[in-house]
Design a protein around this motif. Structure first.
Motif, PDB file in Angstrom:
ATOM      1  N   GLN A 125      68.388  37.385  48.811  1.00 12.42           N
ATOM      2  CA  GLN A 125      68.975  37.431  47.462  1.00 12.42           C
ATOM      3  C   GLN A 125      69.404  38.858  47.108  1.00 12.42           C
ATOM      4  O   GLN A 125      68.718  39.816  47.470  1.00 12.42           O
TER       5      GLN A 125
ATOM      6  N   ALA B   8      64.721  36.725  52.287  1.00 10.46           N
ATOM      7  CA  ALA B   8      65.389  35.543  51.728  1.00 10.46           C
ATOM      8  C   ALA B   8      66.848  35.833  51.383  1.00 10.46           C
ATOM      9  O   ALA B   8      67.624  34.911  51.162  1.00 10.46           O
TER      10      ALA B   8
ATOM     11  N   SER C 264      61.544  44.283  58.505  1.00  9.90           N
ATOM     12  CA  SER C 264      61.459  43.357  57.360  1.00  9.90           C
ATOM     13  C   SER C 264      62.778  42.641  57.103  1.00  9.90           C
ATOM     14  O   SER C 264      62.816  41.651  56.390  1.00  9.90           O
ATOM     15  N   THR C 265      63.866  43.180  57.648  1.00  8.13           N
ATOM     16  CA  THR C 265      65.171  42.701  57.206  1.00  8.13           C
ATOM     17  C   THR C 265      65.473  41.267  57.630  1.00  8.13           C
ATOM     18  O   THR C 265      65.910  40.450  56.818  1.00  8.13           O
TER      19      THR C 265
ATOM     20  N   ALA D 153      61.890  50.300  50.163  1.00 12.96           N
ATOM     21  CA  ALA D 153      62.683  49.297  49.423  1.00 12.96           C
ATOM     22  C   ALA D 153      61.993  47.942  49.490  1.00 12.96           C
ATOM     23  O   ALA D 153      61.796  47.409  50.583  1.00 12.96           O
TER      24      ALA D 153
ATOM     25  N   GLY E  29      65.301  45.448  49.551  1.00 15.77           N
ATOM     26  CA  GLY E  29      66.196  46.297  50.334  1.00 15.77           C
ATOM     27  C   GLY E  29      67.453  45.607  50.809  1.00 15.77           C
ATOM     28  O   GLY E  29      68.405  46.289  51.205  1.00 15.77           O
TER      29      GLY E  29
ATOM     30  N   ALA F 123      69.279  43.753  48.827  1.00 14.30           N
ATOM     31  CA  ALA F 123      70.157  44.013  47.686  1.00 14.30           C
ATOM     32  C   ALA F 123      70.530  45.492  47.594  1.00 14.30           C
ATOM     33  O   ALA F 123      71.597  45.843  47.087  1.00 14.30           O
TER      34      ALA F 123
ATOM     35  N   VAL G 126      61.112  55.976  68.460  1.00 14.98           N
ATOM     36  CA  VAL G 126      60.900  57.397  68.171  1.00 14.98           C
ATOM     37  C   VAL G 126      59.391  57.626  68.167  1.00 14.98           C
ATOM     38  O   VAL G 126      58.645  56.893  67.517  1.00 14.98           O
TER      39      VAL G 126
ATOM     40  N   GLU H  53      66.499  52.541  66.961  1.00 13.23           N
ATOM     41  CA  GLU H  53      65.695  51.391  66.517  1.00 13.23           C
ATOM     42  C   GLU H  53      64.765  50.990  67.665  1.00 13.23           C
ATOM     43  O   GLU H  53      65.202  50.860  68.806  1.00 13.23           O
TER      44      GLU H  53
HETATM   45  C1  LIG Z   1      59.388  37.118  52.686  1.00 19.37           C
HETATM   46  C2  LIG Z   1      60.277  38.192  52.202  1.00 19.37           C
HETATM   47  C3  LIG Z   1      61.450  37.888  51.518  1.00 19.37           C
HETATM   48  C4  LIG Z   1      62.290  38.890  51.075  1.00 19.37           C
HETATM   49  N1  LIG Z   1      63.404  38.557  50.393  1.00 19.37           N
HETATM   50  C5  LIG Z   1      64.236  39.515  49.940  1.00 19.37           C
HETATM   51  C6  LIG Z   1      65.400  39.190  49.207  1.00 19.37           C
HETATM   52  O1  LIG Z   1      65.674  38.037  48.953  1.00 19.37           O
HETATM   53  N2  LIG Z   1      66.216  40.193  48.798  1.00 19.37           N
HETATM   54  C7  LIG Z   1      65.929  41.498  49.050  1.00 19.37           C
HETATM   55  O2  LIG Z   1      66.702  42.358  48.648  1.00 19.37           O
HETATM   56  N3  LIG Z   1      64.810  41.845  49.729  1.00 19.37           N
HETATM   57  C8  LIG Z   1      63.966  40.891  50.183  1.00 19.37           C
HETATM   58  N4  LIG Z   1      62.837  41.238  50.874  1.00 19.37           N
HETATM   59  C9  LIG Z   1      62.570  42.645  51.127  1.00 19.37           C
HETATM   60  C10 LIG Z   1      63.385  43.168  52.315  1.00 19.37           C
HETATM   61  O3  LIG Z   1      63.042  42.437  53.447  1.00 19.37           O
HETATM   62  C11 LIG Z   1      63.126  44.633  52.558  1.00 19.37           C
HETATM   63  O4  LIG Z   1      63.200  45.341  51.347  1.00 19.37           O
HETATM   64  C12 LIG Z   1      64.140  45.244  53.505  1.00 19.37           C
HETATM   65  O5  LIG Z   1      64.272  44.480  54.664  1.00 19.37           O
HETATM   66  C13 LIG Z   1      63.732  46.653  53.872  1.00 19.37           C
HETATM   67  O6  LIG Z   1      64.673  47.162  54.767  1.00 19.37           O
HETATM   68  P1  LIG Z   1      64.358  48.495  55.568  1.00 19.37           P
HETATM   69  O7  LIG Z   1      65.556  48.845  56.337  1.00 19.37           O
HETATM   70  O8  LIG Z   1      63.780  49.489  54.659  1.00 19.37           O
HETATM   71  O9  LIG Z   1      63.143  48.090  56.561  1.00 19.37           O
HETATM   72  P2  LIG Z   1      63.152  47.284  57.918  1.00 19.37           P
HETATM   73  O10 LIG Z   1      64.064  46.157  57.922  1.00 19.37           O
HETATM   74  O11 LIG Z   1      61.727  47.004  58.229  1.00 19.37           O
HETATM   75  O12 LIG Z   1      63.723  48.336  58.948  1.00 19.37           O
HETATM   76  C14 LIG Z   1      62.960  49.417  59.437  1.00 19.37           C
HETATM   77  C15 LIG Z   1      63.207  49.487  60.917  1.00 19.37           C
HETATM   78  O13 LIG Z   1      62.635  50.680  61.428  1.00 19.37           O
HETATM   79  C16 LIG Z   1      62.239  50.408  62.739  1.00 19.37           C
HETATM   80  N5  LIG Z   1      61.309  51.474  63.144  1.00 19.37           N
HETATM   81  C17 LIG Z   1      60.134  51.778  62.531  1.00 19.37           C
HETATM   82  N6  LIG Z   1      59.543  52.787  63.185  1.00 19.37           N
HETATM   83  C18 LIG Z   1      60.365  53.154  64.209  1.00 19.37           C
HETATM   84  C19 LIG Z   1      60.274  54.127  65.220  1.00 19.37           C
HETATM   85  N7  LIG Z   1      59.230  54.951  65.314  1.00 19.37           N
HETATM   86  N8  LIG Z   1      61.307  54.227  66.095  1.00 19.37           N
HETATM   87  C20 LIG Z   1      62.396  53.407  65.999  1.00 19.37           C
HETATM   88  N9  LIG Z   1      62.499  52.445  65.077  1.00 19.37           N
HETATM   89  C21 LIG Z   1      61.488  52.323  64.179  1.00 19.37           C
HETATM   90  C22 LIG Z   1      61.607  49.047  62.644  1.00 19.37           C
HETATM   91  O14 LIG Z   1      61.534  48.411  63.885  1.00 19.37           O
HETATM   92  C23 LIG Z   1      62.532  48.354  61.662  1.00 19.37           C
HETATM   93  O15 LIG Z   1      63.514  47.602  62.323  1.00 19.37           O
HETATM   94  C24 LIG Z   1      61.955  40.240  51.320  1.00 19.37           C
HETATM   95  C25 LIG Z   1      60.777  40.557  51.973  1.00 19.37           C
HETATM   96  C26 LIG Z   1      59.933  39.559  52.409  1.00 19.37           C
HETATM   97  C27 LIG Z   1      58.668  39.939  53.069  1.00 19.37           C
END
Ligand SMILES: Cc1cc2nc3c(=O)[nH]c(=O)nc-3n(C[C@H](O)[C@H](O)[C@H](O)COP(=O)(O)OP(=O)(O)OC[C@H]3O[C@@H](n4cnc5c(N)ncnc54)[C@H](O)[C@@H]3O)c2cc1C
Length: 807
Positions: free
Chosen positions: A50, A48, A43-44, A350, A353, A355, A174, A35
């Motif tokens: 849910q 919110a 985004s995590t 996602a 994501g 959920a 990475v 990470e």
């Molecule tokens: C305002 C808001 C409210 C939301 N509310 C909800 C909700 O209520 N319920 C729900 O289910 N979803 C919700 N979501 C959506 C949710 O936030 C995302 O779907 C989810 O966090 C995605 O997770 P992820 O692991 O795919 O991405 P991320 O959490 O973005 O994780 C990806 C990670 O990869 C890392 N990364 C990227 N490139 C590299 C690299 N080259 N080297 C090392 N690390 C790297 C990043 O730093 C990051 O930490 C909401 C989104 C927003 C914007």
């Protein structure tokens, strides 16, 4: 830092960590997650939180449901606070169609195993005494979901993964990925390189940029989304109970309690997609990034929320969260193999994501470790998209989906964004004739023909196109019909080892005669159904393969990755090179005889034969097969010739009463013939034994992929069987996901269905426990809340001996 690992996961958000934990649970502890910042800092952390279980797709619902069963337990498992609130959720229906939708989901809930009740406004107000239910006719109350602290929950899964031996490296970006000659991958990081067997791109908003390093198109667009948090509200403070998470189409919003404050998230709806700022180019060093509040676009919707929840109106806002998350064109995440690469996986895209994180992790871990999952992952397979899903397409679709987050997409409704992405040369001609197209794998595919200018009244029940579809079916059964089939996936497989290769890869025996056609399935090592091909032998070293449009990319991978190094075989994807027409019906032979000199009688051109012939002066491949069960031919020609052949077919067919027909008609016709569909009935959840497809599996062949396990399966017996049933439906037919009930006992689930206009029966396929699978066995299928008596049929209800096909 470790220099070798079995798996490297890039990204420490909910998707990456959810996978790491489940790989460790599967026994793969030699896994490293890298990470670039703190865990959850993409985004995590700002989500919110849910976790809805109300999902209308049977397999997606399983992904969500699994998360909702794990999250409440995580705190006890790890000691890390997760902030799980099992307050449930209520989604509002304001139209009868939405109520039908709830009934459909209620059936899915019964099968998947989460509790859901359809309740009236009074009951809604008991659960949330502050809500104004004006215009609300019902609520879908899901009792087993709620919300979680995303950072706490993600960290709890990280602790659980570490406890099982997994490694997490934070603050390490990475910067590249290199394929090695050994077949392994080298992941280049700021702190050194790691050589591994498997790489997983779980990079959230960065996933497309990570994919580009290895030439993988990751079809996502990053969109902003906002929620606001109010000051504490006295009415919430005064209660012990928490209100459920409310989801409301009227305000296009979700709202709930956040401690004693209100939390309101808006899916704003503006007309122009430019109205959103895309955040595709986040800087690599961005961490825990938020954007300045943008009130103007959400204001009209916030006002509607205040109408619904007047107690919010006097509370000031103490926090606004404006963050980005990724979105795919169809809003399902990308979970599975990356196209064209071995051991390179995606777990990204996602948009909900939080959920999905745990469920996605569980099923992807199964796929990586065992080569198969217990659920059907076709709807999340990254390879459901092809190269047509470029930036413009993704953007248009993602914005449309965002805008309509809580607006029910009714069956039959065609939404315009990103269309047409792929079309055959007949698109405009058919449109001018009244064709209503639907989109499949980017292709515009004829759905039905509006000959009198009528527009479909969308809904879950039979509607005003029922008679039109009946007329299209009648034309095929009694006269002759023509249909544009160009969206089929098509491959040329050639070379001295082509026959051996296909016989080794596919379960059926490839025809030994030139022109022979067989239906053949590609199985996993464990005998489950991965793909379905129609294989035509053009010559001993030349084969023409057809498969489903949506399988184009994954089947191309299956063929290429199934080839041994020593096999001299060339595989070419010719999908876009060939146009295709189905000419089918009792008059099809007489029609074609007018425009070809080839003898079409049974002696020269029997059923299951393919020949290279000329039709209307165009050299083409004519295959005597079809998916509707009548005398007929498929004509596959260079795409540039499609229109001239169609014109010739149409002119020659006028004297026979030729008609165009679309996919609605095909569905009814194939149901009458009991033709199971790949991806719905025939999926990785089952082997050909459960599907009753033994006649297409040649266990006496030397070997083929999956053979050994199939032999074992035959001995062990099966837990489910695919059955074909007649349903005493009233005004709605089976769509898939409906429960089968014997008394009050749940005994199975439907996969698909439709109305057979020729036989005037409602028909369906379903999986049922073997003791209920014999012909004549009866049970109820619950369609939109109504129990409909259903009986297992012994075989096709129409032309069971295939006399018409062979006529
Ligand atoms: C305002 C808001 C409210 C939301 N509310 C909800 C909700 O209520 N319920 C729900 O289910 N979803 C919700 N979501 C959506 C949710 O936030 C995302 O779907 C989810 O966090 C995605 O997770 P992820 O692991 O795919 O991405 P991320 O959490 O973005 O994780 C990806 C990670 O990869 C890392 N990364 C990227 N490139 C590299 C690299 N080259 N080297 C090392 N690390 C790297 C990043 O730093 C990051 O930490 C909401 C989104 C927003 C914007």
């Amino acid at each position: 830092m470790k220099s070798h690992a079995r798996v490297v996961i890039i990204g420490g958000g909910m998707m990456g960590v959810g996978l790491l934990f489940h790989l460790a649970m599967e026994g793969w502890d030699d896994c490293v997650l890298v990470e670039k910042g703190e865990l959850t800092s993409g985004s995590t952390w700002h989500a919110a939180g849910q976790c809805p279980s109300f999902i209308a797709d049977y397999n997606m619902a399983k992904i969500h449901h699994y998360s909702n069963t794990l999250y409440p337990k995580l705190e006890e498992m790890t000691g890390q606070a997760t902030g799980w609130h099992g307050c449930g959720g209520i989604r509002f229906a304001t139209t009868p169609e939405e109520l039908d939708y709830f009934r459909l989901v209620e059936g899915i809930a019964a099968n998947v195993g989460f509790r859901m009740q359809i309740i009236g406004p009074e009951e809604i107000r008991k659960l949330n005494p502050f809500v104004d239910t004006t215009g609300v006719i019902a609520g879908a109350w899901t009792l087993d979901d709620g919300h979680v602290d995303p950072a706490g929950c993600c960290n709890a899964m990280a602790i659980a993964a570490r406890n099982l031996g997994a490694t997490i490296i934070r603050y390490n970006r990475v910067t590249g990925i290199n394929p090695l000659a050994t077949g392994e991958w080298e992941v280049v990081t700021e702190q050194g390189n790691i050589v591994c067997e498997h790489v997983v791109n779980a990079g959230g908003c960065y996933a497309a940029r990570i994919g580009a390093w290895v030439g993988v198109n990751v079809p996502i667009i990053n969109l902003k989304h906002q929620y606001v948090v109010t000051e504490p509200i006295q009415e919430f403070k005064d209660r012990d109970e928490e209100i459920p998470v409310m989801r409301d189409p009227y305000s296009n919003a979700y709202y709930r309690q956040e401690q004693s404050s209100g939390l309101i998230g808006i899916y704003e709806r503006r007309n122009s997609r430019e109205a959103w700022v895309e955040t595709g180019g986040q800087a690599w060093d961005a961490e825990s990034e938020l954007f300045a509040p943008e009130f103007d676009p959400i204001m009209p919707w916030l006002e509607r929320v205040m109408e619904r929840m007047p107690i919010f109106a006097d509370a000031g806002l103490i926090r606004t969260v404006n963050g980005a998350s990724p979105r795919t064109p169809d809003h399902n995440p990308l979970i599975g193999p990356a196209q064209g690469l071995r051991n390179f996986w995606l777990s990204c895209g996602a948009s909900i994501g939080i959920a999905q994180g745990a469920g996605a992790g569980k099923y992807l871990a199964q796929l990586m470790v065992h080569g198969e999952t217990e659920i059907n992952m076709i709807r999340v397979d990254p390879r459901r998209f092809g190269s047509y899903a470029g930036r413009e397409y993704n953007s248009a679709k993602a914005h449309q989906g965002y805008k309509y987050m809580y607006v029910l997409h009714l069956p039959g409704e065609e939404r315009p964004a990103g269309r047409p992405a792929r079309r055959s040369p007949l698109f405009n001609k058919l449109k001018d004739k009244g064709c209503v197209h639907t989109e499949v794998a980017g292709w515009e595919r004829p759905k039905w023909f509006s000959l009198d200018g009528r527009e479909e009244e969308y809904g879950f029940r039979r509607n005003n196109v029922f008679d039109i579809v009946a007329a299209e079916c009648q034309a095929v059964r009694e006269r002759v019909g023509v249909r544009d089939l160009s969206s089929f996936a098509k491959y040329d497989v050639s070379g001295p080892d082509a026959e051996t290769f296909l016989n080794r890869l596919l379960a059926n025996r490839i025809s030994g005669r030139d022109g022979g056609i067989v239906l053949a399935h590609g199985l996993s090592e464990t005998g489950r159904i991965e793909s379905e091909f129609t294989v035509t032998r053009l010559a001993s070293d030349r084969y023409y393969l057809l498969s489903a449009a949506v399988a184009e990319v994954r089947d191309f991978d299956l063929l290429n990755q199934g080839k041994s190094e020593n096999e001299n075989v060339t595989i070419t994807n010719v999908t876009e090179d060939y146009g295709a027409l189905m000419v089918v019906g009792p008059s099809s032979r007489d029609l074609l005889a007018k425009i070809t000199s080839t003898e079409l009688g049974n002696d020269h051109f029997p059923w299951l034969t393919g020949k290279e012939i000329e039709v209307a002066g165009v050299p083409l491949r004519a295959l005597r097969i079809n998916y509707v069960g009548e005398l007929g031919w498929e004509l596959h020609m260079p795409v540039a010739q499609l229109e001239s052949v169609y014109d010739a077919v149409w002119s020659a067919g006028e004297e026979f009463g030729i008609a165009d027909f679309g996919s609605y008609a095909v569905n009814g016709l194939r149901m009458e013939k009991a033709y199971a569909g790949w991806g719905v009935e025939l999926t990785n959840e089952i082997t050909p034994i459960e599907a009753g497809l033994q006649r297409f599996v040649k266990l006496d062949k030397d070997d083929f992929v999956g053979r050994r396990t199939l032999l074992a399966r035959e001995q062990e017996g099966i837990q489910w069987r695919l059955v074909y049933v007649e349903v005493a439906a009233v005004d709605a037919d089976v769509r898939g996901g409906e429960p089968l009930l014997k008394g009050e006992k749940l005994i199975g689930v439907t996969t698909s269905g439709g109305y057979g206009h020729t036989v005037k029966r409602s028909l369906a396929f379903a999986f049922v426990k073997p003791e209920f699978a014999s012909p004549g066995s009866s049970f109820d299928i619950e369609i939109l809340g109504e129990r409909c008596r259903s009986t297992v049929l012994p075989g096709p209800i129409y032309d069971p001996k295939n006399l018409r096909l062979k006529s």
